[in-house]
Motif scaffolding. Structure first.
Motif, PDB file in Angstrom:
ATOM      1  N   ALA A 208      -4.807  26.325  17.153  1.00 16.57           N
ATOM      2  CA  ALA A 208      -4.820  25.104  17.976  1.00 16.57           C
ATOM      3  C   ALA A 208      -3.481  24.356  17.889  1.00 16.57           C
ATOM      4  CB  ALA A 208      -5.953  24.198  17.528  1.00 16.57           C
ATOM      5  N   GLY A 209      -2.532  24.883  17.126  1.00 17.67           N
ATOM      6  CA  GLY A 209      -1.211  24.259  17.023  1.00 17.67           C
ATOM      7  C   GLY A 209      -1.125  23.155  15.980  1.00 17.67           C
ATOM      8  N   GLN A 210      -2.105  23.070  15.105  1.00 16.00           N
ATOM      9  CA  GLN A 210      -2.087  22.047  14.067  1.00 16.00           C
ATOM     10  C   GLN A 210      -1.511  22.642  12.786  1.00 16.00           C
ATOM     11  OE1 GLN A 210      -6.232  21.816  14.434  1.00 16.00           O
ATOM     12  NE2 GLN A 210      -6.220  19.942  15.663  1.00 16.00           N
ATOM     13  N   ARG A 211      -0.627  21.879  12.151  1.00 17.46           N
ATOM     14  CA  ARG A 211       0.008  22.346  10.915  1.00 17.46           C
ATOM     15  C   ARG A 211      -0.636  21.633   9.728  1.00 17.46           C
ATOM     16  NH1 ARG A 211       4.112  25.296   9.772  1.00 17.46           N
ATOM     17  NH2 ARG A 211       5.008  25.170  11.848  1.00 17.46           N
TER      18      ARG A 211
ATOM     19  N   MET B 151       0.850  -1.182   0.000  1.00 18.72           N
ATOM     20  CA  MET B 151       0.000   0.000   0.000  1.00 18.72           C
ATOM     21  C   MET B 151       0.888   1.235   0.000  1.00 18.72           C
ATOM     22  SD  MET B 151      -2.744   1.628   0.182  1.00 18.72           S
ATOM     23  CE  MET B 151      -2.879   3.363   0.351  1.00 18.72           C
ATOM     24  N   SER B 152       0.610   2.146  -0.878  1.00 20.70           N
ATOM     25  CA  SER B 152       1.375   3.376  -0.970  1.00 20.70           C
ATOM     26  C   SER B 152       0.757   4.439  -0.069  1.00 20.70           C
ATOM     27  CB  SER B 152       1.413   3.868  -2.417  1.00 20.70           C
ATOM     28  OG  SER B 152       2.039   5.123  -2.460  1.00 20.70           O
ATOM     29  N   ILE B 153       1.306   4.585   1.111  1.00 19.94           N
ATOM     30  CA  ILE B 153       0.830   5.633   2.024  1.00 19.94           C
ATOM     31  C   ILE B 153       1.087   6.986   1.387  1.00 19.94           C
ATOM     32  CG2 ILE B 153       1.171   6.694   4.284  1.00 19.94           C
ATOM     33  CD1 ILE B 153       1.966   3.877   5.281  1.00 19.94           C
ATOM     34  N   ARG B 154       2.220   7.092   0.723  1.00 18.04           N
ATOM     35  CA  ARG B 154       2.606   8.334   0.045  1.00 18.04           C
ATOM     36  C   ARG B 154       1.499   8.806  -0.888  1.00 18.04           C
ATOM     37  NH1 ARG B 154       7.773  10.112  -2.791  1.00 18.04           N
ATOM     38  NH2 ARG B 154       7.139  10.751  -4.856  1.00 18.04           N
ATOM     39  N   HIS B 155       1.055   7.925  -1.771  1.00 25.34           N
ATOM     40  CA  HIS B 155       0.034   8.315  -2.739  1.00 25.34           C
ATOM     41  C   HIS B 155      -1.344   8.419  -2.097  1.00 25.34           C
ATOM     42  CE1 HIS B 155       3.279   7.038  -5.526  1.00 25.34           C
ATOM     43  NE2 HIS B 155       2.915   8.191  -6.051  1.00 25.34           N
ATOM     44  N   GLY B 156      -1.579   7.630  -1.066  1.00 33.22           N
ATOM     45  CA  GLY B 156      -2.837   7.765  -0.337  1.00 33.22           C
ATOM     46  C   GLY B 156      -2.978   9.151   0.270  1.00 33.22           C
ATOM     47  N   LEU B 157      -1.897   9.648   0.871  1.00 34.87           N
ATOM     48  CA  LEU B 157      -1.935  10.983   1.470  1.00 34.87           C
ATOM     49  C   LEU B 157      -2.061  12.058   0.400  1.00 34.87           C
ATOM     50  CD1 LEU B 157       0.697  10.713   4.367  1.00 34.87           C
ATOM     51  CD2 LEU B 157      -1.779  10.316   4.439  1.00 34.87           C
ATOM     52  N   LEU B 158      -1.370  11.884  -0.724  1.00 35.69           N
ATOM     53  CA  LEU B 158      -1.509  12.853  -1.816  1.00 35.69           C
ATOM     54  C   LEU B 158      -2.951  12.901  -2.317  1.00 35.69           C
ATOM     55  CD1 LEU B 158       1.754  12.266  -3.912  1.00 35.69           C
ATOM     56  CD2 LEU B 158       1.168  14.288  -2.530  1.00 35.69           C
ATOM     57  N   ALA B 159      -3.581  11.731  -2.457  1.00 38.94           N
ATOM     58  CA  ALA B 159      -4.975  11.692  -2.915  1.00 38.94           C
ATOM     59  C   ALA B 159      -5.896  12.404  -1.930  1.00 38.94           C
ATOM     60  CB  ALA B 159      -5.419  10.248  -3.121  1.00 38.94           C
ATOM     61  N   LEU B 160      -5.642  12.230  -0.651  1.00 43.96           N
ATOM     62  CA  LEU B 160      -6.469  12.900   0.360  1.00 43.96           C
ATOM     63  C   LEU B 160      -6.241  14.405   0.340  1.00 43.96           C
ATOM     64  CD1 LEU B 160      -6.069  10.333   3.257  1.00 43.96           C
ATOM     65  CD2 LEU B 160      -8.127  10.736   1.874  1.00 43.96           C
ATOM     66  N   LEU B 161      -4.999  14.828   0.149  1.00 43.48           N
ATOM     67  CA  LEU B 161      -4.710  16.262   0.102  1.00 43.48           C
ATOM     68  C   LEU B 161      -5.266  16.913  -1.162  1.00 43.48           C
ATOM     69  CD1 LEU B 161      -1.116  16.301   1.613  1.00 43.48           C
ATOM     70  CD2 LEU B 161      -3.195  17.282   2.619  1.00 43.48           C
ATOM     71  N   GLU B 162      -5.519  16.115  -2.184  1.00 44.25           N
ATOM     72  CA  GLU B 162      -6.160  16.649  -3.385  1.00 44.25           C
ATOM     73  C   GLU B 162      -7.577  17.143  -3.053  1.00 44.25           C
ATOM     74  OE1 GLU B 162      -6.451  17.737  -7.407  1.00 44.25           O
ATOM     75  OE2 GLU B 162      -4.727  17.264  -6.184  1.00 44.25           O
ATOM     76  N   ARG B 163      -8.176  16.595  -2.003  1.00 42.56           N
ATOM     77  CA  ARG B 163      -9.503  17.036  -1.550  1.00 42.56           C
ATOM     78  C   ARG B 163      -9.441  18.414  -0.903  1.00 42.56           C
ATOM     79  NH1 ARG B 163     -11.480  11.767   1.910  1.00 42.56           N
ATOM     80  NH2 ARG B 163     -11.283  10.228   0.241  1.00 42.56           N
ATOM     81  N   GLY B 164      -8.287  18.743  -0.317  1.00 39.34           N
ATOM     82  CA  GLY B 164      -8.124  20.018   0.367  1.00 39.34           C
ATOM     83  C   GLY B 164      -7.075  19.914   1.458  1.00 39.34           C
ATOM     84  N   GLN B 165      -6.762  21.032   2.074  1.00 39.76           N
ATOM     85  CA  GLN B 165      -5.746  21.083   3.120  1.00 39.76           C
ATOM     86  C   GLN B 165      -6.176  20.236   4.323  1.00 39.76           C
ATOM     87  OE1 GLN B 165      -5.466  25.209   4.159  1.00 39.76           O
ATOM     88  NE2 GLN B 165      -4.816  25.827   2.108  1.00 39.76           N
ATOM     89  N   MET B 166      -5.204  19.520   4.901  1.00 39.65           N
ATOM     90  CA  MET B 166      -5.459  18.714   6.092  1.00 39.65           C
ATOM     91  C   MET B 166      -4.187  18.635   6.912  1.00 39.65           C
ATOM     92  SD  MET B 166      -7.685  15.395   4.967  1.00 39.65           S
ATOM     93  CE  MET B 166      -8.483  15.415   3.373  1.00 39.65           C
ATOM     94  N   TYR B 167      -4.365  18.397   8.196  1.00 33.16           N
ATOM     95  CA  TYR B 167      -3.220  18.136   9.057  1.00 33.16           C
ATOM     96  C   TYR B 167      -3.161  16.635   9.332  1.00 33.16           C
ATOM     97  CZ  TYR B 167      -6.814  18.598  12.711  1.00 33.16           C
ATOM     98  OH  TYR B 167      -7.952  18.471  13.460  1.00 33.16           O
ATOM     99  N   GLY B 168      -2.120  16.183   9.992  1.00 30.85           N
ATOM    100  CA  GLY B 168      -1.840  14.758  10.157  1.00 30.85           C
ATOM    101  C   GLY B 168      -2.992  13.910  10.663  1.00 30.85           C
ATOM    102  N   TYR B 169      -3.606  14.316  11.754  1.00 34.92           N
ATOM    103  CA  TYR B 169      -4.685  13.502  12.324  1.00 34.92           C
ATOM    104  C   TYR B 169      -5.890  13.443  11.388  1.00 34.92           C
ATOM    105  CZ  TYR B 169      -2.284  12.725  16.712  1.00 34.92           C
ATOM    106  OH  TYR B 169      -1.385  12.312  17.658  1.00 34.92           O
ATOM    107  N   GLN B 170      -6.161  14.530  10.671  1.00 35.19           N
ATOM    108  CA  GLN B 170      -7.248  14.514   9.692  1.00 35.19           C
ATOM    109  C   GLN B 170      -6.929  13.538   8.561  1.00 35.19           C
ATOM    110  OE1 GLN B 170      -7.201  18.780   8.866  1.00 35.19           O
ATOM    111  NE2 GLN B 170      -9.331  18.924   9.587  1.00 35.19           N
ATOM    112  N   LEU B 171      -5.677  13.537   8.118  1.00 34.98           N
ATOM    113  CA  LEU B 171      -5.265  12.622   7.060  1.00 34.98           C
ATOM    114  C   LEU B 171      -5.415  11.170   7.502  1.00 34.98           C
ATOM    115  CD1 LEU B 171      -2.169  14.572   5.771  1.00 34.98           C
ATOM    116  CD2 LEU B 171      -4.175  13.966   4.391  1.00 34.98           C
TER     117      LEU B 171
ATOM    118  N   SER C 133       3.902  22.558   3.785  1.00 29.97           N
ATOM    119  CA  SER C 133       3.236  22.814   5.055  1.00 29.97           C
ATOM    120  C   SER C 133       2.807  24.274   5.104  1.00 29.97           C
ATOM    121  CB  SER C 133       4.158  22.471   6.234  1.00 29.97           C
ATOM    122  OG  SER C 133       5.311  23.274   6.197  1.00 29.97           O
ATOM    123  N   LEU C 134       1.720  24.494   5.793  1.00 23.76           N
ATOM    124  CA  LEU C 134       1.169  25.839   5.947  1.00 23.76           C
ATOM    125  C   LEU C 134       1.384  26.278   7.387  1.00 23.76           C
ATOM    126  CD1 LEU C 134      -2.095  25.140   3.934  1.00 23.76           C
ATOM    127  CD2 LEU C 134      -0.046  26.332   3.141  1.00 23.76           C
TER     128      LEU C 134
END
Length: 193
Positions: free
Chosen positions: A61-64, A1-21, A55-56
């Protein structure tokens, strides 16, 4: 499983921080492949290093949050367009285990096959139960993952049946490890049945 591409696909939906991802990934896959939050942040660091995300500024709340870059979009598009090769997948531990069981003294190969079949059948029953637990349209991604797992389990059971049939006909080489392992203790009469 490509976590790398999974996270990229999720970020394509919009900005997110780690726990949201992590939550979005697990929701998309029905928690089939739970992610450790450390994996998420390590992968985000690599993606940022490679210029695929940026990163933004931290929220109050301290979330990046992170966002995908144009290079990340291009990498993601290439991933979606490229078929997964059989050689890109991890080694099949069960096939390796059975191959080694045949050549390891003292291993009852039939027992290894039967134990695996029982475990795979239990998994298949649980996956089937989960598959029919919900039929909401928004559960389609999760159901497709479950379908893939059901088909893989069914294929594994068929392969284990094949292995058992092959064991009935197997004659270890004289003096070889399997000859003294007790793995195949069938008489000629049993083998003909």
């Amino acid at each position: 499983m490509s976590i790398r591409h999974g996270l990229l696909a999720l970020l394509e939906r919009g900005q997110m921080y780690g726990y949201q991802l992590r939550a979005a990934f697990e929701e998309s896959t029905g928690s089939t492949w739970p992610l450790n939050i450390g994996q998420v942040y390590t992968t985000l660091s690599r993606l940022e290093r490679d210029g695929l995300v940026r990163s933004l500024p931290e929220s109050e709340a301290g979330q990046r949050p992170y966002e995908i870059t144009d290079a990340g979009r291009a990498d993601l598009a290439l991933w979606f367009a490229t078929p997964i090769s059989r050689t890109d997948r991890p080694r099949d531990e069960l096939a390796i285990k059975l191959a080694l069981a045949l050549t390891t003294p003292g291993v009852d190969v039939r027992s290894v096959v039967q134990n695996q079949r029982s475990a795979t059948m239990r998994t298949l029953q649980e996956l089937t139960r989960l598959k029919y637990a919900s039929d909401r349209p928004e559960d389609l991604p999760w159901r497709l993952v479950l379908d893939a797992m059901v088909f893989q389990a069914e294929a594994e059971v068929r392969w284990l049946d094949h292995c058992e049939t092959s064991l009935v006909r197997y004659r270890p080489p004289a003096g070889g490890p399997a000859a003294t392992s007790g793995a195949v203790d069938r008489t000629d009469e049993e083998a003909r049945r």
